[in-house]
Design a protein around this motif. Structure first.
Motif, PDB file in Angstrom:
ATOM      1  N   LYS A 130      -6.034   0.662   5.028  1.00  0.00           N
ATOM      2  CA  LYS A 130      -7.020   0.133   3.819  1.00  0.00           C
ATOM      3  C   LYS A 130      -6.565   1.286   2.564  1.00  0.00           C
ATOM      4  CE  LYS A 130     -11.039  -1.381   6.168  1.00  0.00           C
ATOM      5  NZ  LYS A 130     -12.296  -0.991   6.357  1.00  0.00           N
ATOM      6  N   TYR A 131      -6.692   0.869   1.279  1.00  0.00           N
ATOM      7  CA  TYR A 131      -6.502   1.913   0.138  1.00  0.00           C
ATOM      8  C   TYR A 131      -7.853   1.733  -0.709  1.00  0.00           C
ATOM      9  CZ  TYR A 131      -1.664   0.880   1.201  1.00  0.00           C
ATOM     10  OH  TYR A 131      -0.571   0.795   1.959  1.00  0.00           O
ATOM     11  N   LEU A 132      -8.381   3.280  -0.531  1.00  0.00           N
ATOM     12  CA  LEU A 132      -9.717   3.522  -1.107  1.00  0.00           C
ATOM     13  C   LEU A 132      -9.638   3.747  -2.457  1.00  0.00           C
ATOM     14  CD1 LEU A 132     -13.104   4.017  -0.807  1.00  0.00           C
ATOM     15  CD2 LEU A 132     -12.268   6.318  -0.008  1.00  0.00           C
ATOM     16  N   VAL A 133     -10.300   3.086  -3.446  1.00  0.00           N
ATOM     17  CA  VAL A 133     -10.620   3.279  -4.883  1.00  0.00           C
ATOM     18  C   VAL A 133     -12.067   3.731  -5.000  1.00  0.00           C
ATOM     19  CG1 VAL A 133     -10.042   2.250  -7.187  1.00  0.00           C
ATOM     20  CG2 VAL A 133      -8.593   1.827  -5.470  1.00  0.00           C
ATOM     21  N   ILE A 134     -12.269   4.645  -5.952  1.00  0.00           N
ATOM     22  CA  ILE A 134     -13.638   4.702  -6.331  1.00  0.00           C
ATOM     23  C   ILE A 134     -13.801   4.358  -7.671  1.00  0.00           C
ATOM     24  CG2 ILE A 134     -15.252   6.701  -7.121  1.00  0.00           C
ATOM     25  CD1 ILE A 134     -13.937   6.549  -4.021  1.00  0.00           C
ATOM     26  N   ILE A 135     -14.628   3.232  -8.040  1.00  0.00           N
ATOM     27  CA  ILE A 135     -14.630   2.416  -9.186  1.00  0.00           C
ATOM     28  C   ILE A 135     -15.936   2.784 -10.141  1.00  0.00           C
ATOM     29  CG2 ILE A 135     -16.179   0.444  -8.360  1.00  0.00           C
ATOM     30  CD1 ILE A 135     -13.060   0.030 -10.053  1.00  0.00           C
ATOM     31  N   ASP A 136     -15.824   2.967 -11.133  1.00  0.00           N
ATOM     32  CA  ASP A 136     -16.693   2.905 -12.281  1.00  0.00           C
ATOM     33  C   ASP A 136     -16.244   2.085 -13.482  1.00  0.00           C
ATOM     34  OD1 ASP A 136     -14.663   4.580 -13.816  1.00  0.00           O
ATOM     35  OD2 ASP A 136     -15.813   6.513 -12.934  1.00  0.00           O
ATOM     36  N   GLN A 183      -0.924  -5.316  -1.330  1.00  0.00           N
ATOM     37  CA  GLN A 183      -0.063  -6.530  -1.494  1.00  0.00           C
ATOM     38  C   GLN A 183       1.221  -6.361  -0.690  1.00  0.00           C
ATOM     39  OE1 GLN A 183      -0.318  -8.003  -5.580  1.00  0.00           O
ATOM     40  NE2 GLN A 183      -1.286  -9.659  -4.845  1.00  0.00           N
ATOM     41  N   ALA A 184       1.727  -5.130  -1.164  1.00  0.00           N
ATOM     42  CA  ALA A 184       3.211  -4.970  -0.792  1.00  0.00           C
ATOM     43  C   ALA A 184       3.319  -4.433   0.736  1.00  0.00           C
ATOM     44  CB  ALA A 184       4.039  -4.013  -1.696  1.00  0.00           C
ATOM     45  N   SER A 185       2.221  -3.994   1.254  1.00  0.00           N
ATOM     46  CA  SER A 185       2.107  -3.554   2.580  1.00  0.00           C
ATOM     47  C   SER A 185       1.090  -4.156   3.418  1.00  0.00           C
ATOM     48  CB  SER A 185       1.710  -1.870   2.550  1.00  0.00           C
ATOM     49  OG  SER A 185       0.384  -1.884   2.203  1.00  0.00           O
ATOM     50  N   SER A 186       0.518  -5.426   3.049  1.00  0.00           N
ATOM     51  CA  SER A 186      -0.135  -6.162   3.919  1.00  0.00           C
ATOM     52  C   SER A 186      -1.427  -5.662   4.423  1.00  0.00           C
ATOM     53  CB  SER A 186       0.568  -6.700   5.338  1.00  0.00           C
ATOM     54  OG  SER A 186       1.516  -7.474   4.933  1.00  0.00           O
ATOM     55  N   GLY A 187      -1.848  -4.489   3.553  1.00  0.00           N
ATOM     56  CA  GLY A 187      -3.037  -4.155   3.365  1.00  0.00           C
ATOM     57  C   GLY A 187      -4.224  -4.417   2.825  1.00  0.00           C
ATOM     58  N   SER A 188      -5.301  -3.706   2.764  1.00  0.00           N
ATOM     59  CA  SER A 188      -6.327  -4.111   1.850  1.00  0.00           C
ATOM     60  C   SER A 188      -7.007  -3.197   1.173  1.00  0.00           C
ATOM     61  CB  SER A 188      -7.399  -4.635   2.883  1.00  0.00           C
ATOM     62  OG  SER A 188      -8.117  -3.544   3.754  1.00  0.00           O
ATOM     63  N   VAL A 189      -7.783  -3.613   0.341  1.00  0.00           N
ATOM     64  CA  VAL A 189      -8.696  -2.365  -0.963  1.00  0.00           C
ATOM     65  C   VAL A 189      -9.798  -2.207  -0.447  1.00  0.00           C
ATOM     66  CG1 VAL A 189      -9.137  -2.287  -3.245  1.00  0.00           C
ATOM     67  CG2 VAL A 189      -7.024  -3.409  -2.513  1.00  0.00           C
ATOM     68  N   GLN A 190     -10.395  -1.061  -0.445  1.00  0.00           N
ATOM     69  CA  GLN A 190     -11.856  -0.910  -0.424  1.00  0.00           C
ATOM     70  C   GLN A 190     -12.176  -0.185  -1.636  1.00  0.00           C
ATOM     71  OE1 GLN A 190     -14.295  -0.638   2.412  1.00  0.00           O
ATOM     72  NE2 GLN A 190     -15.470  -0.294   0.727  1.00  0.00           N
ATOM     73  N   TYR A 210     -17.037   9.053   3.877  1.00  0.00           N
ATOM     74  CA  TYR A 210     -16.449   7.896   3.889  1.00  0.00           C
ATOM     75  C   TYR A 210     -14.988   7.928   4.667  1.00  0.00           C
ATOM     76  CZ  TYR A 210     -15.183   3.072   3.017  1.00  0.00           C
ATOM     77  OH  TYR A 210     -14.594   1.948   3.253  1.00  0.00           O
ATOM     78  N   LEU A 211     -14.208   8.648   4.177  1.00  0.00           N
ATOM     79  CA  LEU A 211     -12.912   9.015   4.821  1.00  0.00           C
ATOM     80  C   LEU A 211     -12.958   9.281   6.286  1.00  0.00           C
ATOM     81  CD1 LEU A 211     -10.862  10.790   1.800  1.00  0.00           C
ATOM     82  CD2 LEU A 211     -10.696   8.600   2.574  1.00  0.00           C
ATOM     83  N   THR A 212     -14.045  10.222   6.636  1.00  0.00           N
ATOM     84  CA  THR A 212     -13.998  10.557   8.042  1.00  0.00           C
ATOM     85  C   THR A 212     -14.454   9.152   8.849  1.00  0.00           C
ATOM     86  OG1 THR A 212     -14.952  12.814   7.485  1.00  0.00           O
ATOM     87  CG2 THR A 212     -15.460  12.126   9.624  1.00  0.00           C
ATOM     88  N   GLU A 213     -15.440   8.419   8.221  1.00  0.00           N
ATOM     89  CA  GLU A 213     -16.007   7.382   9.284  1.00  0.00           C
ATOM     90  C   GLU A 213     -14.999   6.415   8.900  1.00  0.00           C
ATOM     91  OE1 GLU A 213     -19.547   6.153   6.842  1.00  0.00           O
ATOM     92  OE2 GLU A 213     -20.828   7.218   8.546  1.00  0.00           O
ATOM     93  N   HIS A 214     -13.933   6.349   8.364  1.00  0.00           N
ATOM     94  CA  HIS A 214     -13.010   5.106   8.098  1.00  0.00           C
ATOM     95  C   HIS A 214     -11.486   5.644   8.120  1.00  0.00           C
ATOM     96  CE1 HIS A 214     -16.733   3.487   6.115  1.00  0.00           C
ATOM     97  NE2 HIS A 214     -16.031   2.412   6.832  1.00  0.00           N
ATOM     98  N   PRO A 215     -11.092   5.919   9.520  1.00  0.00           N
ATOM     99  CA  PRO A 215      -9.756   6.517   9.589  1.00  0.00           C
ATOM    100  C   PRO A 215      -8.800   5.766   9.405  1.00  0.00           C
ATOM    101  CG  PRO A 215     -10.661   6.066  11.972  1.00  0.00           C
ATOM    102  CD  PRO A 215     -11.726   5.963  10.779  1.00  0.00           C
ATOM    103  N   ASP A 216      -9.118   4.255   8.964  1.00  0.00           N
ATOM    104  CA  ASP A 216      -7.983   3.483   8.768  1.00  0.00           C
ATOM    105  C   ASP A 216      -7.605   3.580   7.317  1.00  0.00           C
ATOM    106  OD1 ASP A 216     -10.421   2.394   8.199  1.00  0.00           O
ATOM    107  OD2 ASP A 216      -9.714   0.244   8.507  1.00  0.00           O
ATOM    108  N   VAL A 217      -8.349   4.223   6.442  1.00  0.00           N
ATOM    109  CA  VAL A 217      -7.722   4.559   5.010  1.00  0.00           C
ATOM    110  C   VAL A 217      -6.408   5.204   4.970  1.00  0.00           C
ATOM    111  CG1 VAL A 217      -8.242   5.549   2.960  1.00  0.00           C
ATOM    112  CG2 VAL A 217     -10.174   4.582   4.188  1.00  0.00           C
ATOM    113  N   LEU A 218      -5.715   4.650   4.282  1.00  0.00           N
ATOM    114  CA  LEU A 218      -4.261   5.145   4.098  1.00  0.00           C
ATOM    115  C   LEU A 218      -3.934   5.911   3.202  1.00  0.00           C
ATOM    116  CD1 LEU A 218      -1.910   1.847   5.161  1.00  0.00           C
ATOM    117  CD2 LEU A 218      -2.709   3.815   6.343  1.00  0.00           C
TER     118      LEU A 218
END
Length: 152
Positions: free
Chosen positions: A3-9, A26-33, A96-104
């Motif tokens: 996952k790629y984590l984005v802080i949105i406002d 999209q390029a890496s078959s990942g997802s967005v958080q 959040y990053l601690t709870e989600h170790p799959d964030v790239l």
């Protein structure tokens, strides 16, 4: 698949960071958080008024995150995950990053003018303690360049 984590406002730099993360996913078959953060209110009003103000801030953050997710879905065909948290932003992101170790990667956007925002300032000073890479997009970067770099 990470996952790629984005802080949105509501800022342009957040939208640019989201676009980069979407293209990279999209390029890496990942997802967005998408993570929307509601800052705690710094004043004390009567109980009912305080609760109403806090709920309105949360509703606004949810609306921004949902709109951003809709944009990602319409462009990529993939619905990102959304989280809305209340509290101090840097603590929430670290937790959040601690709870989600799959964030790239944590993807942030810098303003094109003026000083960097609080999250860019905080995390750029603490990159060595993050569990993932930090990507900061320059605010002056053209959308075409964002797409080109993210897809490389």
């Amino acid at each position: 698949m990470g996952k790629y984590l984005v802080i949105i406002d509501e800022t342009d730099e957040a939208r640019k960071a989201l676009r980069f993360a979407m293209r990279w996913a999209q390029a890496s078959s990942g997802s967005v958080q998408i993570l929307a953060i509601v800052q705690p209110q710094n004043f004390n009003a009567f109980g009912g008024v305080q609760a109403t103000i806090e709920q309105e801030a949360r509703d606004r953050a949810e609306a921004i995150a949902t709109s951003a997710a809709g944009n990602v879905y319409s462009e990529s065909g993939k619905m990102p995950n959304i989280a809305v948290k209340v509290g101090e932003a840097s603590r929430i992101v670290r937790h959040y990053l601690t709870e989600h170790p799959d964030v790239l990667a944590l993807v942030l956007g810098a303003a094109s003018e003026g000083p960097p925002g609080p999250l860019v300032s905080h995390f750029s000073a603490h990159t060595g303690s993050l569990p993932c890479p930090l990507v900061i997009l320059p605010g002056s970067m053209a959308v075409e360049d964002v797409d080109r770099i993210a897809g490389a």
